[in-house]
Write an enzyme that holds these catalytic residues in place. Structure first.
Site, PDB file in Angstrom:
ATOM      1  CG  HIS C 192      -1.908   1.114   1.218  1.00  0.00           C
ATOM      2  ND1 HIS C 192      -2.994   1.131   0.384  1.00  0.00           N
ATOM      3  CD2 HIS C 192      -1.969   2.271   1.923  1.00  0.00           C
ATOM      4  CE1 HIS C 192      -3.691   2.251   0.579  1.00  0.00           C
ATOM      5  NE2 HIS C 192      -3.076   2.961   1.514  1.00  0.00           N
ATOM      6  N   GLY C 201      -7.080   3.323   1.904  1.00  0.00           N
ATOM      7  CA  GLY C 201      -7.995   3.426   0.770  1.00  0.00           C
ATOM      8  C   GLY C 201      -7.376   4.025  -0.466  1.00  0.00           C
ATOM      9  CG  LEU C 227      -9.159  -1.266   1.725  1.00  0.00           C
ATOM     10  CD1 LEU C 227      -8.813  -2.221   0.602  1.00  0.00           C
ATOM     11  CD2 LEU C 227      -9.942  -0.081   1.176  1.00  0.00           C
ATOM     12  CG  ASP C 228      -5.573  -0.317   2.555  1.00  0.00           C
ATOM     13  OD1 ASP C 228      -5.088  -1.196   1.834  1.00  0.00           O
ATOM     14  OD2 ASP C 228      -6.074   0.723   2.112  1.00  0.00           O
ATOM     15  CG  ASP C 229      -7.396  -3.572   9.932  1.00  0.00           C
ATOM     16  OD1 ASP C 229      -6.871  -2.615  10.529  1.00  0.00           O
ATOM     17  OD2 ASP C 229      -7.917  -4.554  10.506  1.00  0.00           O
TER      18      ASP C 229
END
Lengths: 284, 284, 284, 284
Positions: C192, C201, C227-229
């Site tokens: 990311h 995000g 998401l992205d966690d």
């Protein structure tokens, strides 16, 4: 696509320099995009970089030398004019380690490095296929103690033939002759795989491993006749530990070398570097 | 408050070392908190640090040498045993620049450095008030070419008197004699204000400024008889540019020196450092 | 070429774990190369990585589960055994930005990443020629809101067909379905282009530019359904200033992303990562 | 001791700005020491900082507003004039963690921060002795939910009384009221112990520990009415690993916070910061 002119100046520091330079651009209807100056107080030296938009600029640049001459004379200015639209012709030199070469080619192809790369020169055939991938002529010129003068003669013929303006030693492991270096003064960039002036000369990673340092480095510099002593353009370091073997140092070094060398080349191409004494100003 | 024992070992690498060491602790009901080992393959050397909880450990530590002897003998182990509850006695040496001294004192007082500081020795009176603030005796022993042996004699008397186990040269600008150094072998930590081995000796910031490097560094190392050549414990760097004057380098250097020196001292106090050859292993 | 076994273990912290594990290897004549452990005190959890040389190891590894069962049972150990000689099969997913893809391929080809890459999957044809250069099959599977289930079905067929053990999202700009993610739990690594949890995000560089941060980052993490966690494997940052445009951020970000993602992939391949809760231990 | 004037300007970008500004200084015989400008292209905004030597400058600075008015009007310039000889009056606010306070005091005393510190305000008595050491009045004003308006009234009385021009929240753990903030708009600098915008609000180290990040950060910013949302001046990060406990994070964070906050304060005092929208330009 930016269409700008870049003026690099260097002269004794005196009152009115900024005003005179900015006014010169303004009088011909130039819109200044960047204006950066630096006074090297220890030398009483004024250095500046002025970039202006050529859209609307009321001057044929062929006339610049003549029109700027009075200003240059008055302040004893050493100057250089470059155009952002000009893409300098760059020759890449490489030996067996090809990571810097491949990295530069990718950046060039993606538009990150604004230049032409008319040729690659190597003393080994190994990197040929990367040159082929990007359709760049690849010249193998083996170098030995015996044939060195002849090899350099051939190299310089090729550089002349292609109108090369900058030579990048992308892990090229041969020492160039003083004659070669003088001919391309301030136009040869080398990457040395140590934090100079630590570990000058051969096998810097081996030296670093033996000394037990906790960080390794890489240095991009202009090549001068004294080995690894030229003006430093950029440096980087990365952390290592006792867990890292000599091979790990070599591998970690690769990532450093790519970033440090490509930054130095980009700054040179964007006319951001001014040399004074054995030092550089990087106008960022 | 952790109450643990730390065993540092060093020996030729051989099969079964981990099992034997871990088993030795386990047999006496010790709960291992940290077990770290490193094999310096180039030397065939095994190095390890084992820390275990003393709660429930079934051994009077006075008996450790005797009980561990068979293991040590079998594997030719050089070992050292330390207790986390022990607070080593540290002497700080300082000259005029007091930033490292003040920083170490603050860290000590806030509990970050677990040690006693029975005294500060300086060749100048300047830092007295910081010593007073923390209620630490401050001894001024001027040093000149002529009185150096006498000054060192007095210094060593004080160190002996206070049972000092570690000497920290917190920007102490005098070179110690080989005799002094030998007596405190591997127990003197110095901070040098450059990225060693670059800029050995006097005025490293001046040297860095003149060379035009793009990063400046600091190095904490054990002092040996060869100037600035001892085993490196920790290094740090910070970015500089042409905009930085020599004074800026000195100022930026200060922040580096504080962090690098205090890390080195903390690791020494926590028995995290193993020396082999001229290098260190830092078990973190 | 190292020929070793790596045992990753995870269990409630208890006395005797190190001794028992080291002894198990030793009893079968294994020479321990690396032994690292970590106690996550907040959870009372013991995590370790043991690597030993298979030369001279007196056990058929087929028997390992049976022979190790009593130890595992006694300490409630969750374990995994890997062989350094095994080269995991990795699928690379990419969209239009190909810098991470090209970087991973180069590292793989140079031997830095020890794996097989049986295929590349993309929702765009753009990177085909890089795949061709390295002779790796390149599958274009366009993804739209409508065809997503069908596209994922096709992707999973390909992964199954090639026995893929790790999926690397090398700037793949599609969100995978929970079902896909569950099936490859802890076997999908994403990069990311921000310092998570900042700028989760879409368009993190745009977000960073607008917020006016002074550093930009990149984060490699295992993909989870949120998401992205997912658990963070590695992060890096680089300095920016007001002089950097959004395009400069994107360009500087590329160098970060390459280094951060390739480190994460290398550590996964070398079995250096242990997951607990939503966090990672990296045994280096 | 430098005796210079610094002009900060901000206006719509237009041709001739550099020339006009540099000429204005030159016409009154000022020698420009630094000239830095930045065009925030996304907003069509021109920002600049001009510093010139007052030795030989042919203008009474009382007349500056009148004499500069035609230029300001013509280009719609918002400007500010500062003198390097002026030492702004700074109030330090602190709660219990005193590392930033002690660091700022040391830097101030050593001449690194050019300002006056007429008072320290705290909601706790703990840091009194550090204030005493530097002979700075220390006001304890406890703050509770109930007495907050009254406490702020007392704080503002003290600030007014001492002619305070800048408030530095050196780990002051109370949220200031919108009214207080508005009154000192762009004159309150806070240090937040995370890499904003990650981990806004309370206990950022705890949040970072739980999220399992691999780097922790610190952010110095101007305080606005939205918590932790003001324009960022400086940020820093440091690497952590699974080995670091929450306490280690707090300790490593301290070194970051000191460097980041003191840089931000120094830049403010040297009139190097220009604010536009919610972002800062740092002229270095």
């Amino acid at each position: 696509m930016k269409n700008s002119a870049i003026l690099l100046v260097q002269c004794p520091d005196r009152k009115g320099l900024d005003a005179t330079l900015a006014d010169f651009v303004y009088r011909h209807d130039g819109n200044v995009l960047h204006f950066e100056q630096h006074v090297a107080a220890e030398l009483g030296l004024f250095l500046a970089r002025i970039e202006w938009d050529l859209a609307g600029f009321q001057m044929d640049l062929k006339d610049f030398p003549r029109l700027f001459a009075p200003v240059a004379e008055r302040f004893q200015i050493k100057w250089e004019l470059a155009l952002s639209a000009h893409r300098p012709r760059v020759a890449l030199f490489v030996s067996k380690y090809d990571h810097c070469l491949v990295d530069l080619l990718y950046r060039w192809h993606s538009g990150e490095l604004r230049c032409e790369i008319p040729l690659i020169i190597s003393n080994h055939p190994d990197a040929q296929r990367h040159a082929d991938f990007y359709n760049i002529p690849y010249h193998v010129i083996p170098v030995s103690k015996e044939n060195k003068p002849e090899a350099e003669r051939r190299q310089r013929e090729l550089l002349a033939e292609h109108g090369v303006e900058l030579v990048v030693l992308a892990r090229y492991m041969q020492v160039l002759s003083p004659d070669f270096i003088r001919h391309y003064a301030q136009r040869i960039i080398n990457i040395h795989h140590s934090f100079l002036p630590a570990f000058i000369g051969a096998r810097p990673h081996q030296q670093a491993f033996e000394r037990g340092v906790k960080l390794i480095g890489a240095t991009a510099h202009y090549v001068t006749e004294v080995l690894d002593d030229g003006p430093i353009i950029e440096q980087g370091v990365t952390r290592i530990s006792h867990r890292d073997t000599l091979e790990d140092l070599v591998q970690k070094g690769r990532d450093l070398e790519k970033v440090v060398l490509s930054s130095a080349v980009a700054w040179h191409l964007e006319n951001r570097i001014l040399l004074y004494g054995n030092k550089t100003v990087i106008f960022d």
